[in-house]
Each structure stands twice: as C-alpha cells, then as structure tokens.
Design a protein around this motif. Structure first.
Motif: not given
Length: 251
Positions: A34-60
């Motif tokens: 529902t938002t672009s907050a990192p925790a919300d997006v990761v939670a969204g991914f986990l509704t699809l599959h029990p992923f074990e790893k997430i790649y994070v690019a800190d653009l700043d």
C-alpha cells in the motif's frame, strides 16, 4: 534457481528502476504494497513466496549523496530470518560483519581491480559486474581476470532493468563458463518463467527480479517451480560431491 527480489531505495522509499536511468526513478506503486516504504514492499514480496534473500540497492549511498542505513537496519530487525544483499557503493564496507547482511560491491564504484582482491575471499562479499549496453562499468582487470572474482557474482545489465527486454543470455553464458565453480546470478531483464528456464539451462545460480514480481508476470506457481528446481540441483550437487569424496573409515 534462486529468485531474489530487489528493492532500490532512495530517500527512504522504494523506487521503480528502469534502464539504469536513476534520475527517472520514482517511488514505486505496486499491488503488493500500500506504500513505497521498504518494509511494506518486502512484506508484499513475502506474500508471494517465502523468499530467503532480498537484494537492496542503496541508491543514495551508491551516488554519494547520503545513505539509507537506518531503513536497511530496520529491515534486518523486522525480518531477522531474511538475508539482505546490500549494495551501498563505497559504503558497502560499512556493513562488514553486520548480522543478516551480505555485502555487494559493484564494479561501477571501484577504481581498480587490485583493491577488490582484498575482499574477494570474504564469504559475505558478492561482486556485481556492471554493464551498460556493451560497456563494462568498472576497472578492466575485474572483467578480464576471473581470478579476482569471489565465490558469488552478479552480472548486472542496467539497460535491461525494468524494460521487458529479457536477460542478456549470451553475456551471462560467457561469464558462467569463465566462472567455473562460482555461482553467477543474473540481474536485469527477467520477464517471466520462460526467462528463468533459459537462465537455468545455461547454469545461472539465480536471478535478481523486481518488475516481474510487481507486475504479476511471475506468480506463486512459477516461484515454487523455480524453488523445486533449485532444491533438485542442490541434491544432485551433493550426490556428485559424495561420489568424489573417498568414504572415511569408521575408526
């Protein structure tokens, strides 16, 4: 075939990456959150599959204009069972030894190949070989000398990110052949399950994916099939290893 979801963070928000043109990235709108907050997006991914790893690019951090250390640290606290592969440019070294973090060092941020050789034996370090079109972004020795590569490599094709162009299979196949026993991950261009099958066929260890997950081109069944293939590969590798090793005497 390990599928690794990707989040690109700028100013504390997940942005939608497209063709490596970072000036055009905007906060993501996705049916998974529902938002672009990192925790919300990761939670969204986990509704699809029990992923074990997430790649994070800190653009700043990659661009040298700040960092998102607080947001990334909050992710490790909220999701202690996940491993986060963090590319923070020159600041990737700041994550050395932090629980739950694997450091990604992008070739585009390195000044010379020899300086990377100090880090290559660290099991928590992953080298990203970055390309824009046919141009390698980074010091030439890093692409010419495979002995400088660590155990895990990402082949990042920036121009194919988020545009539905498909992965750069030819380049990936060449690097996989040179990599030997190292694990090579594809980044940029994965559209659907057919692309995953093509990558599996050339020996890729996995793929970094974002757009196909947000847009629904990869669904739960596709992700489960990829996970089954991965588990089968692990079992086959274990059996081959056991056959190569001499059986030890019981006493």
């Amino acid at each position: 075939m390990r599928i690794i979801p990707v989040i690109d963070i700028r100013n504390g928000a997940v942005v939608r990456a497209r063709a490596g043109d970072r000036t055009s990235y905007r906060p993501i709108a996705t049916p998974l959150a529902t938002t672009s907050a990192p925790a919300d997006v990761v939670a969204g991914f986990l509704t699809l599959h029990p992923f074990e790893k997430i790649y994070v690019a800190d653009l700043d951090a990659i661009e040298g204009s700040g960092d998102n250390r607080r947001a990334i640290g909050a992710l490790t606290q909220r999701y202690p069972s996940l491993r986060f592969m963090v590319d923070a440019g020159a600041k990737s070294d700041d994550w050395r030894g932090v629980s739950g973090i694997e450091r990604v060092i992008g070739s585009e941020t390195l000044s010379d190949g020899e300086s990377f050789s100090v880090a290559k034996d660290d099991p928590n370090v992953i080298l990203s070989l970055d390309f824009r079109g046919d141009e390698f972004l980074g010091p030439r020795p890093l692409i010419d000398r495979a002995e400088l590569w660590p155990r895990r490599i990402i082949v990042m094709t920036l121009a194919r990110v988020g545009v539905g162009a498909g992965p750069d299979v030819e380049r990936l196949a060449t690097i996989i052949e040179r990599a030997g026993e190292r694990r090579v991950y594809a980044a940029g261009g994965v559209r659907d399950a057919r692309d995953l099958a093509r990558l599996e066929a050339i020996g890729a260890a996995g793929a970094l994916v974002a757009t196909a997950l947000h847009d629904g081109a990869l669904n739960r069944a596709d992700l489960e099939r990829a996970n089954v293939m991965r588990q089968n590969t692990i079992r086959q590798d274990t059996m081959r290893q056991e056959k190569r090793e001499p059986r030890k005497a019981p006493f």
